[in-house]
Design an enzyme around this catalytic site. Structure first.
Site, PDB file in Angstrom:
ATOM      1  N   TYR A 103       2.525  10.182  -0.297  1.00 33.32           N
ATOM      2  CA  TYR A 103       3.705   9.701   0.422  1.00 33.32           C
ATOM      3  C   TYR A 103       4.997  10.089  -0.283  1.00 33.32           C
ATOM      4  O   TYR A 103       6.079   9.971   0.292  1.00 33.32           O
ATOM      5  CB  TYR A 103       3.679   8.182   0.586  1.00 33.32           C
ATOM      6  CG  TYR A 103       2.486   7.611   1.314  1.00 33.32           C
ATOM      7  CD1 TYR A 103       1.594   8.419   2.022  1.00 33.32           C
ATOM      8  CD2 TYR A 103       2.237   6.246   1.285  1.00 33.32           C
ATOM      9  CE1 TYR A 103       0.490   7.876   2.665  1.00 33.32           C
ATOM     10  CE2 TYR A 103       1.154   5.689   1.939  1.00 33.32           C
ATOM     11  CZ  TYR A 103       0.279   6.506   2.624  1.00 33.32           C
ATOM     12  OH  TYR A 103      -0.796   5.952   3.258  1.00 33.32           O
ATOM     13  N   LYS A 149      -3.197   5.853  -3.873  1.00 29.11           N
ATOM     14  CA  LYS A 149      -4.288   6.772  -3.549  1.00 29.11           C
ATOM     15  C   LYS A 149      -4.171   8.085  -4.317  1.00 29.11           C
ATOM     16  O   LYS A 149      -3.057   8.576  -4.559  1.00 29.11           O
ATOM     17  CB  LYS A 149      -4.295   7.058  -2.034  1.00 29.11           C
ATOM     18  CG  LYS A 149      -4.277   5.797  -1.190  1.00 29.11           C
ATOM     19  CD  LYS A 149      -4.126   6.107   0.286  1.00 29.11           C
ATOM     20  CE  LYS A 149      -3.847   4.846   1.074  1.00 29.11           C
ATOM     21  NZ  LYS A 149      -2.449   4.377   0.894  1.00 29.11           N
ATOM     22  N   HIS A 193      -7.819   9.494  -1.284  1.00 24.34           N
ATOM     23  CA  HIS A 193      -7.097   9.528  -0.015  1.00 24.34           C
ATOM     24  C   HIS A 193      -7.902  10.229   1.086  1.00 24.34           C
ATOM     25  O   HIS A 193      -7.941   9.758   2.227  1.00 24.34           O
ATOM     26  CB  HIS A 193      -5.742  10.219  -0.205  1.00 24.34           C
ATOM     27  CG  HIS A 193      -4.720   9.804   0.799  1.00 24.34           C
ATOM     28  ND1 HIS A 193      -3.364   9.845   0.553  1.00 24.34           N
ATOM     29  CD2 HIS A 193      -4.838   9.312   2.056  1.00 24.34           C
ATOM     30  CE1 HIS A 193      -2.696   9.415   1.612  1.00 24.34           C
ATOM     31  NE2 HIS A 193      -3.567   9.095   2.542  1.00 24.34           N
ATOM     32  N   ASP A 233       0.845  -1.196   0.000  1.00 25.96           N
ATOM     33  CA  ASP A 233       0.000   0.000   0.000  1.00 25.96           C
ATOM     34  C   ASP A 233       0.879   1.244   0.000  1.00 25.96           C
ATOM     35  O   ASP A 233       1.789   1.377   0.824  1.00 25.96           O
ATOM     36  CB  ASP A 233      -0.894   0.002   1.251  1.00 25.96           C
ATOM     37  CG  ASP A 233      -1.786   1.231   1.337  1.00 25.96           C
ATOM     38  OD1 ASP A 233      -2.987   1.120   1.051  1.00 25.96           O
ATOM     39  OD2 ASP A 233      -1.284   2.321   1.705  1.00 25.96           O
TER      40      ASP A 233
END
Length: 233
Positions: free
Chosen positions: A51, A76, A107, A46
């Site tokens: 990120y 996401k 997200h 994931d």
């Protein structure tokens, strides 16, 4: 061992119940973590555009040598990309070095634009979900399932109400990924999703940043009673 190794999504696909999360996994380290995890039996990874490590996750996948169809991959849609969802999807696919995602999540229901520091109220996250639904229906070769993240009952109810009004164009989420652990049980969200065949995925199951959960006395007593580690609880 988890109680079960996989769960069936409302698409019919099987999603592993345990996966490697990569939040706060920095470039230079995350690619090695992903490579090691996949080589040693992990079946789910994931990540997220937010990120800022999709390219490194993709490198770890490549270096692992594990066939793409042997594991489940999630990323996401970032908040600033709500108005450019399709371009954002293509960028994620390129960064990850894959032609498809097993799961693509919104997200947060918090649309922003590039450079904005807070949600933009003139952009409706439901319109973004409609766009994601359209992309999902038009490109099954790119997306196996779509879902949401950080959705409370209020947001889920609004989405499902809209879906009832336009079932041909609005997809029911396959997954709702939320923070979930003994200090943040969110039972109302769990119950709501279970009743509607939406799988709940827990992030930060050991507690979020600097969580005292693993040293909580109740957790430690339960662990001792069952002769397991606090993390198992």
């Amino acid at each position: 061992m988890p109680a079960s190794k996989s769960v069936t999504l409302n698409t019919g696909a099987e999603m592993p119940t345990v996966g490697l999360g990569t939040w706060k996994s920095k470039p230079g380290a995350v690619e090695h973590a992903v490579e090691y995890a996949l080589r040693n039996g992990y079946k789910s990874v994931d990540t997220a555009a937010a990120y800022q490590n999709e390219s490194e996750v993709g490198l770890g996948i490549k270096n692992s040598g594990v066939p793409r169809d042997s594991f489940f991959l999630t990323t996401k849609l970032d908040n600033p990309d709500h108005l450019v969802a399709e371009q954002a999807l293509d960028k994620s696919l390129k960064n990850l070095g894959t032609t498809y995602l097993d799961l693509w999540l919104m997200h947060w229901p918090a649309p922003m634009t590039a450079g904005s520091v807070a949600p933009v109220k003139t952009i409706d996250w439901l319109d973004t979900w409609k766009t994601m639904s359209k992309i999902y229906k038009a490109h099954p070769e790119k997306l196996r399932a779509i879902g949401v993240s950080n959705f409370s009952v209020k947001y889920l109810q609004r989405l499902l109400d809209a879906q009832k009004q336009d079932p041909e164009n609005i997809v029911i989420p396959a997954v709702n990924q939320v923070e979930l652990h003994p200090s943040c049980p969110q039972q109302d969200v769990v119950d709501f999703c279970r009743e509607r065949n939406i799988v709940v995925t827990a992030y930060s199951p050991l507690g979020s940043d600097n969580s005292p959960l693993l040293t909580n006395e109740i957790v430690k007593k339960i662990a001792a009673k069952h002769n397991v580690q606090p993390a198992n609880v």
